[in-house]
Design a protein around this motif. Structure first.
Motif, PDB file in Angstrom:
ATOM      1  N   ASP A 118      27.747  39.309  38.717  1.00  0.00           N
ATOM      2  CA  ASP A 118      29.182  39.265  39.006  1.00  0.00           C
ATOM      3  C   ASP A 118      29.956  38.611  37.865  1.00  0.00           C
ATOM      4  O   ASP A 118      31.079  38.171  38.039  1.00  0.00           O
ATOM      5  CB  ASP A 118      29.455  38.506  40.311  1.00  0.00           C
ATOM      6  N   HIS A 119      29.356  38.525  36.683  1.00  0.00           N
ATOM      7  CA  HIS A 119      30.003  37.878  35.545  1.00  0.00           C
ATOM      8  C   HIS A 119      29.582  38.593  34.263  1.00  0.00           C
ATOM      9  O   HIS A 119      28.629  39.378  34.244  1.00  0.00           O
ATOM     10  CB  HIS A 119      29.608  36.407  35.472  1.00  0.00           C
ATOM     11  N   ARG A 553      34.405  36.187  34.997  1.00  0.00           N
ATOM     12  CA  ARG A 553      34.130  36.902  36.247  1.00  0.00           C
ATOM     13  C   ARG A 553      34.337  38.397  36.079  1.00  0.00           C
ATOM     14  O   ARG A 553      35.343  38.837  35.529  1.00  0.00           O
ATOM     15  CB  ARG A 553      35.052  36.371  37.348  1.00  0.00           C
ATOM     16  N   LEU A 554      33.386  39.192  36.542  1.00  0.00           N
ATOM     17  CA  LEU A 554      33.530  40.646  36.540  1.00  0.00           C
ATOM     18  C   LEU A 554      34.475  41.078  37.654  1.00  0.00           C
ATOM     19  O   LEU A 554      34.522  40.432  38.721  1.00  0.00           O
ATOM     20  CB  LEU A 554      32.166  41.311  36.760  1.00  0.00           C
ATOM     21  N   PRO A 555      35.209  42.166  37.457  1.00  0.00           N
ATOM     22  CA  PRO A 555      36.072  42.658  38.549  1.00  0.00           C
ATOM     23  C   PRO A 555      35.279  43.304  39.676  1.00  0.00           C
ATOM     24  O   PRO A 555      35.827  43.559  40.753  1.00  0.00           O
ATOM     25  CB  PRO A 555      36.958  43.686  37.841  1.00  0.00           C
ATOM     26  N   ALA A 556      33.999  43.590  39.438  1.00  0.00           N
ATOM     27  CA  ALA A 556      33.149  44.203  40.459  1.00  0.00           C
ATOM     28  C   ALA A 556      31.745  43.641  40.342  1.00  0.00           C
ATOM     29  O   ALA A 556      31.336  43.147  39.283  1.00  0.00           O
ATOM     30  CB  ALA A 556      33.130  45.720  40.304  1.00  0.00           C
ATOM     31  N   ASP A 591      33.104  46.734  45.040  1.00  0.00           N
ATOM     32  CA  ASP A 591      34.433  46.145  44.883  1.00  0.00           C
ATOM     33  C   ASP A 591      34.550  44.949  45.821  1.00  0.00           C
ATOM     34  O   ASP A 591      34.525  45.117  47.048  1.00  0.00           O
ATOM     35  CB  ASP A 591      35.502  47.189  45.219  1.00  0.00           C
ATOM     36  N   ASN A 593      37.026  43.177  46.626  1.00  0.00           N
ATOM     37  CA  ASN A 593      38.278  43.138  47.382  1.00  0.00           C
ATOM     38  C   ASN A 593      38.270  44.123  48.547  1.00  0.00           C
ATOM     39  O   ASN A 593      38.624  43.777  49.672  1.00  0.00           O
ATOM     40  CB  ASN A 593      39.456  43.422  46.453  1.00  0.00           C
ATOM     41  N   ASP A 611      38.631  50.465  39.239  1.00  0.00           N
ATOM     42  CA  ASP A 611      39.986  50.005  39.558  1.00  0.00           C
ATOM     43  C   ASP A 611      41.022  50.925  38.908  1.00  0.00           C
ATOM     44  O   ASP A 611      41.902  50.473  38.161  1.00  0.00           O
ATOM     45  CB  ASP A 611      40.186  48.556  39.106  1.00  0.00           C
ATOM     46  N   ARG A 614      41.459  50.753  35.152  1.00  0.00           N
ATOM     47  CA  ARG A 614      41.883  49.506  34.489  1.00  0.00           C
ATOM     48  C   ARG A 614      40.711  48.805  33.801  1.00  0.00           C
ATOM     49  O   ARG A 614      40.912  48.040  32.869  1.00  0.00           O
ATOM     50  CB  ARG A 614      42.531  48.572  35.504  1.00  0.00           C
ATOM     51  N   TRP A 615      39.494  49.036  34.308  1.00  0.00           N
ATOM     52  CA  TRP A 615      38.294  48.466  33.710  1.00  0.00           C
ATOM     53  C   TRP A 615      37.295  49.582  33.451  1.00  0.00           C
ATOM     54  O   TRP A 615      37.288  50.592  34.165  1.00  0.00           O
ATOM     55  CB  TRP A 615      37.644  47.425  34.631  1.00  0.00           C
ATOM     56  N   ASN A 636      38.706  45.827  29.633  1.00  0.00           N
ATOM     57  CA  ASN A 636      39.852  46.241  30.447  1.00  0.00           C
ATOM     58  C   ASN A 636      40.779  47.112  29.603  1.00  0.00           C
ATOM     59  O   ASN A 636      40.573  47.274  28.397  1.00  0.00           O
ATOM     60  CB  ASN A 636      40.600  45.030  31.011  1.00  0.00           C
TER      61      ASN A 636
END
Length: 697
Positions: A118-119, A553-556, A591, A593, A611, A614-615, A636
């Motif tokens: 996750d990073h 931090r990774l977005p996913a 994801d 979120n 996303d 975006r990434w 990104n």
């Protein structure tokens, strides 16, 4: 006022000035892209160079000039719509570029097969990673740390390091507040009640260097070390190395072609020493299940053990910590047993954590060295399993044998020898000086391969040599920085930043110590830091420092489900030196979120978009023949849509100017001519009507 008006008309409201700004911008971009030495001189990478204040000033002036000239000099009429669209498109593109370079992030993440991450690690920004008493406790981003040039007292530019985030850094750790539950950073002296705070200053930096260490004795020192010496069999030259248990960089070595590991540990506590010696025979634990009877026992390779009162017994033939599973090539731990049941004798291979129990019949026609492989277990009543229980890390990790030399506070020394292919052996070395026989393999076969047959070419590369071991009390080490000359630098290592070294000064009250801190990739994952252990004057604590890229931090959440190499048609991906056309990472993307999970494949020139684009995650590297992990590039895409809109506006404006504008002008001319002719006709008609009236009058 006249001076200001003239200045305004010569600059902000001047087309020539705008063209000059565009030329300067183009020159800046050309220099930054084509001459990296220029931006490196100013300690900037490409992203930083294009977000620096000179380009910002040029862009702001260009935007103001475009707006002013467009408003005051170009009327908003149909023939000028294209120019207005082009100018507004350029302004939009400039804003998009500004957002892109101000917010762009690039990094990499290494993902082992089957692991979730996750990073990731930023490609440029570095951080100081801190361990207290062997536990990772803090990560401190070094925003102003230079990257391309050398700094220090010897270069007379140490003042350049007097920047925020590089001096008076108070060390601490992330802790959760017991009352509020909030996680916050707490300085060590507050967390542990020390009198003085522990601080660090960055007082030197080298982008490409190595650390050389020499050893000597000093009556003031309380450290213990080992001097190892042997004669290299090919050159017949003596070789010497030193081990020092209190320094992680010099605690362990690998001899030969990775066949033997040696490590030094100094222990004052006799109970710990006894625990280490007892643990040497309790590294491998076998579990068994025969019908309703279950049990477990510690085993050693080469010995035979009864399985409780089941009537079964097993001889442990081999242990391999890196067995490639058939089909997937996943590396797993494997043990091979000779099973003696009440009715039969056969060989069984067991994989740690896997339900597979592969049996081999002995003395069967067509069978190999292991015997004839069976598709089903020969005895389904018996289930074997095993686990590695090695809290003291006595088992070799990359070799077939490991010698752990333990020195004690009363002057004694022990050799704890643990092998992956035989039983453990514990020997006291009287007087702290003696010899140990080690087998060095120079055949290039690597560890955990079957031994060569006697008389073969490989057997000539096997050498059993005496290793001289001598305890040295009151040892001290002196670390010295060795900058690598430009002509000897490897471009890939330099670009990756793997050869950076920082000089850090630790201070605690009146106490201070200066240490060299080398770069260590993946410091957040690799707990075996190659960093010196520093004894602090308060609390009986120790601290370690290492340099690594900042962890973000990774977005996913990403899980590497599968990795494969794709050779060119007719090729074999598993063949040595195979030509590979593509390498593919099958990822499970979660994801955090939305909790939506998808499966995607990243391969050459085909990234995984996340996303809404975006990434992106793209294939960057892998671990060669092992295929046990992949390296993904992470980036990104800020401002991309704004830049796209700007480019579309410029394109539309150009199309309008080159294709629609002539048509509009022709029509306007035709309309003007028609209107003029109509006015002329109306004037002539009015004159004809007026002339009879004059005659009549």
């Amino acid at each position: 006022m006249q001076i200001l008006k003239t200045l305004f008309n010569k600059t902000i409201n001047n087309v020539i000035f705008g063209i000059t700004l565009m030329v300067l911008v183009a020159g800046y971009i050309a220099i930054g892209s084509g001459i990296p030495e220029v931006r490196e001189h100013f300690e900037m990478n490409e992203l930083q160079f294009f977000a620096a204040w000179p380009i910002k000033v040029l862009m702001v002036l260009l935007v103001i000039n475009l707006l002013t000239v467009t408003w005051t000099r170009i009327p908003l009429t149909p023939p000028r719509y294209g120019v207005w669209c082009i100018h507004l498109g350029i302004i939009t593109l400039i804003f998009g570029l500004a957002g892109y370079y101000a917010n762009k992030i690039e990094g990499q993440v290494r993902i082992p097969l089957g692991a979730k991450v996750d990073h990731f690690y930023d490609n440029f920004e570095r951080a100081l990673y801190v361990k207290l008493n062997g536990e990772w406790s803090d990560t401190l981003p070094l925003h102003n740390l230079p990257r391309f040039n050398e700094y220090g007292e010897e270069h007379r530019n140490v003042a350049s390091l007097n920047k925020s985030g590089l001096r008076d850094i108070v060390l601490g750790s992330m802790m959760r507040d017991g009352d509020t539950g909030e996680v916050k950073r707490v300085p060590f002296h507050e967390a542990y009640g020390w009198k003085n705070e522990l601080k660090v200053d960055i007082v030197g930096y080298w982008p490409y260097a190595s650390v050389a260490t020499s050893f000597a004795t000093d009556p003031e020192s309380k450290d213990v070390g080992l001097r190892l010496a042997m004669v290299e069999p090919h050159s017949n030259q003596p070789q010497e190395t030193w081990l020092m248990g209190s320094d992680a960089r010099h605690r362990q070595r690998t001899l030969g072609d990775g066949a033997v590991e040696v490590e030094h540990r100094h222990q004052e506590d006799e109970n710990i020493v006894e625990g280490l010696k007892n643990a040497a025979s309790q590294v491998l634990q076998v579990t068994f299940n025969v019908g309703d009877k279950k049990g477990d026992t510690f085993v050693e390779v080469g010995k035979t053990y009864p399985l409780g009162d089941t009537g079964y017994a097993v001889q442990v033939e081999s242990y391999n910590p890196s067995w490639p599973m058939f089909g997937t090539n996943e590396m797993v731990r494997a043990m091979t047993f000779m099973v003696m049941s009440p009715t039969a004798k056969y060989r069984r291979m067991v994989l740690e954590g896997k339900p597979v129990q592969t049996d081999f019949k002995l003395d069967e026609p067509g069978g190999g060295p292991m015997g004839k492989r069976q598709t089903e277990p020969l005895d389904k009543a018996l289930t074997l399993g095993f686990a590695v229980t090695d809290p003291f890390r006595l088992m070799p990790r990359e070799a077939t044998k490991k010698h752990t030399f333990i020195t004690t506070g009363d002057g004694k020394m022990f050799d704890v020898a643990v092998a992956a292919d035989g039983p453990s052996k514990i020997t006291e070395i009287p007087g702290g000086r003696g010899t140990v026989d080690v087998t060095i393999d120079h055949s290039g076969r690597g560890p955990f391969q079957p031994p060569p047959e006697p008389g073969t070419s490989d057997s000539g590369h096997m050498h059993t040599l005496p290793l001289s071991v001598a305890r040295v009390d009151q040892i001290v080490k002196d670390d010295m920085i060795i900058p690598v000359p430009s002509a000897q630098r490897q471009r890939d290592l330099g670009a990756a930043g793997l050869v950076q070294v920082v000089r850090a000064k630790l201070s605690m009250g009146q106490w201070s110590k200066t240490v060299l801190v080398p770069f260590m990739p993946d410091a957040g994952e690799n707990m075996d830091w190659n960093a010196p252990i520093i004894n602090l004057p308060e609390g009986g604590a120790t601290v370690q420092l290492t340099l690594c890229n900042s962890r973000l931090r990774l977005p996913a959440e990403l899980t590497l489900e599968h990795f494969e190499l794709v050779p060119y048609p007719g090729g074999d991906a598993n063949a040595p030196n195979a030509l590979i056309r593509d390498f593919r990472s099958t990822l499970i993307v979660n994801d955090p979120n939305t909790k939506v999970t998808t499966t995607a494949v990243a391969h050459m020139n085909n990234p995984v978009y996340f996303d809404s684009g975006r990434w992106l995650f793209f294939q960057a590297a892998y671990d060669g023949d092992g295929k046990q992990w992949t390296i993904l590039g992470v980036g990104n895409r800020p401002g991309v849509w704004v830049m796209t809109i700007g480019c579309v506006m410029i394109f539309v404006g150009l199309m309008y100017a080159f294709y629609l504008k002539p048509i509009i002008i022709r029509r306007m001319k035709a309309n003007a001519i028609a209107e003029a002719a109509d006015r002329k006709a109306k004037a002539a008609k009015a004159q004809q009507v007026a002339e009879p009236e004059l005659v009549a009058t």
